[in-house]
Design a protein around this motif. Structure first.
Motif, PDB file in Angstrom:
ATOM      1  N   UNK A 150      35.914   8.129  10.971  1.00  0.00           N
ATOM      2  CA  UNK A 150      35.776   7.029  10.008  1.00  0.00           C
ATOM      3  C   UNK A 150      34.950   7.467   8.803  1.00  0.00           C
ATOM      4  N   UNK A 151      33.836   8.176   9.072  1.00  0.00           N
ATOM      5  CA  UNK A 151      32.997   8.674   7.974  1.00  0.00           C
ATOM      6  C   UNK A 151      33.773   9.645   7.091  1.00  0.00           C
ATOM      7  N   UNK A 152      34.566  10.498   7.727  1.00  0.00           N
ATOM      8  CA  UNK A 152      35.331  11.488   6.949  1.00  0.00           C
ATOM      9  C   UNK A 152      36.348  10.795   6.044  1.00  0.00           C
ATOM     10  N   UNK A 153      36.990   9.754   6.566  1.00  0.00           N
ATOM     11  CA  UNK A 153      37.952   9.005   5.728  1.00  0.00           C
ATOM     12  C   UNK A 153      37.242   8.378   4.528  1.00  0.00           C
ATOM     13  N   UNK A 154      36.063   7.788   4.774  1.00  0.00           N
ATOM     14  CA  UNK A 154      35.326   7.144   3.676  1.00  0.00           C
ATOM     15  C   UNK A 154      34.843   8.174   2.669  1.00  0.00           C
ATOM     16  N   UNK A 155      34.435   9.337   3.155  1.00  0.00           N
ATOM     17  CA  UNK A 155      34.003  10.407   2.255  1.00  0.00           C
ATOM     18  C   UNK A 155      35.176  10.887   1.409  1.00  0.00           C
ATOM     19  N   UNK A 156      36.334  11.033   2.027  1.00  0.00           N
ATOM     20  CA  UNK A 156      37.535  11.468   1.282  1.00  0.00           C
ATOM     21  C   UNK A 156      37.920  10.428   0.234  1.00  0.00           C
ATOM     22  N   UNK A 157      37.774   9.141   0.555  1.00  0.00           N
ATOM     23  CA  UNK A 157      38.088   8.085  -0.413  1.00  0.00           C
ATOM     24  C   UNK A 157      37.158   8.137  -1.621  1.00  0.00           C
ATOM     25  N   UNK A 158      35.940   8.605  -1.405  1.00  0.00           N
ATOM     26  CA  UNK A 158      34.947   8.644  -2.489  1.00  0.00           C
ATOM     27  C   UNK A 158      35.111   9.858  -3.394  1.00  0.00           C
ATOM     28  N   UNK A 159      36.031  10.762  -3.096  1.00  0.00           N
ATOM     29  CA  UNK A 159      36.211  11.980  -3.905  1.00  0.00           C
ATOM     30  C   UNK A 159      36.454  11.683  -5.372  1.00  0.00           C
ATOM     31  N   UNK A 160      37.150  10.589  -5.658  1.00  0.00           N
ATOM     32  CA  UNK A 160      37.470  10.265  -7.061  1.00  0.00           C
ATOM     33  C   UNK A 160      36.209   9.990  -7.879  1.00  0.00           C
ATOM     34  N   UNK A 161      35.116   9.597  -7.224  1.00  0.00           N
ATOM     35  CA  UNK A 161      33.863   9.310  -7.926  1.00  0.00           C
ATOM     36  C   UNK A 161      33.006  10.562  -8.120  1.00  0.00           C
ATOM     37  N   UNK A 162      33.382  11.657  -7.456  1.00  0.00           N
ATOM     38  CA  UNK A 162      32.524  12.850  -7.412  1.00  0.00           C
ATOM     39  C   UNK A 162      32.899  13.866  -8.487  1.00  0.00           C
ATOM     40  N   UNK A 163      31.939  14.725  -8.849  1.00  0.00           N
ATOM     41  CA  UNK A 163      32.286  15.871  -9.689  1.00  0.00           C
ATOM     42  C   UNK A 163      33.324  16.726  -8.959  1.00  0.00           C
ATOM     43  N   UNK A 164      34.121  17.462  -9.711  1.00  0.00           N
ATOM     44  CA  UNK A 164      35.205  18.259  -9.126  1.00  0.00           C
ATOM     45  C   UNK A 164      34.760  19.189  -8.005  1.00  0.00           C
ATOM     46  N   UNK A 173       0.794  -1.223   0.000  1.00  0.00           N
ATOM     47  CA  UNK A 173       0.000   0.000   0.000  1.00  0.00           C
ATOM     48  C   UNK A 173       0.827   1.273   0.000  1.00  0.00           C
ATOM     49  N   UNK A 174       2.139   1.154  -0.057  1.00  0.00           N
ATOM     50  CA  UNK A 174       3.011   2.330  -0.099  1.00  0.00           C
ATOM     51  C   UNK A 174       3.714   2.406  -1.442  1.00  0.00           C
ATOM     52  N   UNK A 175       4.048   3.626  -1.795  1.00  0.00           N
ATOM     53  CA  UNK A 175       4.780   3.864  -3.030  1.00  0.00           C
ATOM     54  C   UNK A 175       6.224   4.202  -2.681  1.00  0.00           C
ATOM     55  N   UNK A 176       7.151   3.583  -3.366  1.00  0.00           N
ATOM     56  CA  UNK A 176       8.571   3.796  -3.134  1.00  0.00           C
ATOM     57  C   UNK A 176       9.209   4.239  -4.445  1.00  0.00           C
ATOM     58  N   UNK A 177       9.862   5.395  -4.435  1.00  0.00           N
ATOM     59  CA  UNK A 177      10.483   5.935  -5.634  1.00  0.00           C
ATOM     60  C   UNK A 177      11.986   5.695  -5.587  1.00  0.00           C
ATOM     61  N   UNK A 178      12.515   5.090  -6.636  1.00  0.00           N
ATOM     62  CA  UNK A 178      13.954   4.919  -6.818  1.00  0.00           C
ATOM     63  C   UNK A 178      14.334   5.769  -8.015  1.00  0.00           C
ATOM     64  N   UNK A 179      15.149   6.787  -7.772  1.00  0.00           N
ATOM     65  CA  UNK A 179      15.505   7.723  -8.838  1.00  0.00           C
ATOM     66  C   UNK A 179      16.996   7.628  -9.131  1.00  0.00           C
ATOM     67  N   UNK A 180      17.326   7.484 -10.421  1.00  0.00           N
ATOM     68  CA  UNK A 180      18.730   7.387 -10.800  1.00  0.00           C
ATOM     69  C   UNK A 180      19.471   8.632 -10.313  1.00  0.00           C
ATOM     70  N   UNK A 181      20.562   8.407  -9.613  1.00  0.00           N
ATOM     71  CA  UNK A 181      21.316   9.494  -8.995  1.00  0.00           C
ATOM     72  C   UNK A 181      22.350  10.064  -9.953  1.00  0.00           C
ATOM     73  N   UNK A 182      22.387  11.382 -10.016  1.00  0.00           N
ATOM     74  CA  UNK A 182      23.452  12.048 -10.782  1.00  0.00           C
ATOM     75  C   UNK A 182      24.730  12.115  -9.951  1.00  0.00           C
ATOM     76  N   UNK A 183      24.575  12.042  -8.636  1.00  0.00           N
ATOM     77  CA  UNK A 183      25.732  12.017  -7.739  1.00  0.00           C
ATOM     78  C   UNK A 183      26.137  10.563  -7.510  1.00  0.00           C
ATOM     79  N   UNK A 184      27.385  10.328  -7.157  1.00  0.00           N
ATOM     80  CA  UNK A 184      27.789   8.939  -6.901  1.00  0.00           C
ATOM     81  C   UNK A 184      27.123   8.394  -5.641  1.00  0.00           C
ATOM     82  N   UNK A 185      27.027   7.099  -5.588  1.00  0.00           N
ATOM     83  CA  UNK A 185      26.590   6.399  -4.376  1.00  0.00           C
ATOM     84  C   UNK A 185      27.773   5.505  -4.008  1.00  0.00           C
ATOM     85  N   UNK A 186      28.673   6.008  -3.140  1.00  0.00           N
ATOM     86  CA  UNK A 186      29.883   5.232  -2.831  1.00  0.00           C
ATOM     87  C   UNK A 186      29.561   3.834  -2.328  1.00  0.00           C
TER      88      UNK A 186
END
Length: 198
Positions: A169-183, A119-132
């Motif tokens: 830990x989150x900051x390290x993982x975010x920094x590792x994901x920089x290569x996948x992100x727009x400049x 009875x619920x609607x769930x929207x999955x939208x293609x992301x323009x941003x990376x999903x690490x």
């Protein structure tokens, strides 16, 4: 009940009420066709519900709709897509917006689609941003919120706001994901890191 049905229900009960699953969750029990038939029979018998879930039970209200987060996780497991909270949901969760999305919505690396479950609607939208990959929800929320807020709306207050919500830990993982992100997003991540250390 067949042997396959018994094995399926044993796993379902082991995961507990509220678990949402797809046929892929049982592929080790037989062919895809036999799993589909067995799940269909279990749903027709009322043991489980379609999409498929093992519904929680409320004494007065009966079986509530499945948790959208569990539905999203099951769909991503089936498709192999990575998911994150949608940009609007992430901005709300991080305290950058007071708007609460009306429908459960997730960013996905897969195609955009809408699914109905319980009875619920769930929207999955293609992301323009990376999903690490293998990143905690907190990291994916920051990435999606950055994309939602947009390059021209990131100021020092928002940078400090993001920095306050990430641990080391989150900051390290975010920094590792920089290569996948727009400049521009990678540059903001550097500023978030500097704000945490400053």
């Amino acid at each position: 009940m067949s042997a396959v049905a018994d094995r399926i229900m044993k796993r379902v009960r082991g995961k507990g009420r509220g678990w949402v699953f797809t046929p892929k969750s049982f592929i080790d029990f037989g062919t895809r066709g036999s799993i589909d038939i067995t799940l269909s029979r279990l749903a027709n018998a009322g043991d489980i519900r379609r999409l498929y879930d093992y519904p929680r039970q409320h004494d007065k209200l009966g079986a509530p709709s499945p948790d959208p987060a569990y539905v999203a996780k099951a769909l991503s497991t089936q498709s192999g897509d990575r998911l994150a909270p949608s940009g609007a949901a992430a901005a709300n969760r991080l305290g950058l917006s007071t708007q609460v999305p009306a429908r459960a919505s997730y960013a996905t690396t897969g195609r955009s689609r809408v699914r109905q479950a319980g009875g619920r609607s769930l929207t999955l939208k293609h992301s323009r941003a990376p999903v690490p990959d293998n990143a905690p929800d907190s990291v994916n929320a920051v990435v999606q919120a950055l994309a939602h807020v947009g390059k021209d709306n990131i100021d020092s207050d928002k940078i400090r706001h993001f920095a306050a919500r990430l641990d080391d830990r989150d900051m390290r993982r975010l920094a590792q994901a920089r290569a996948e992100m727009p400049g521009w997003m990678g540059d903001v991540v550097l500023k978030i890191g500097a704000a945490r250390n400053g």
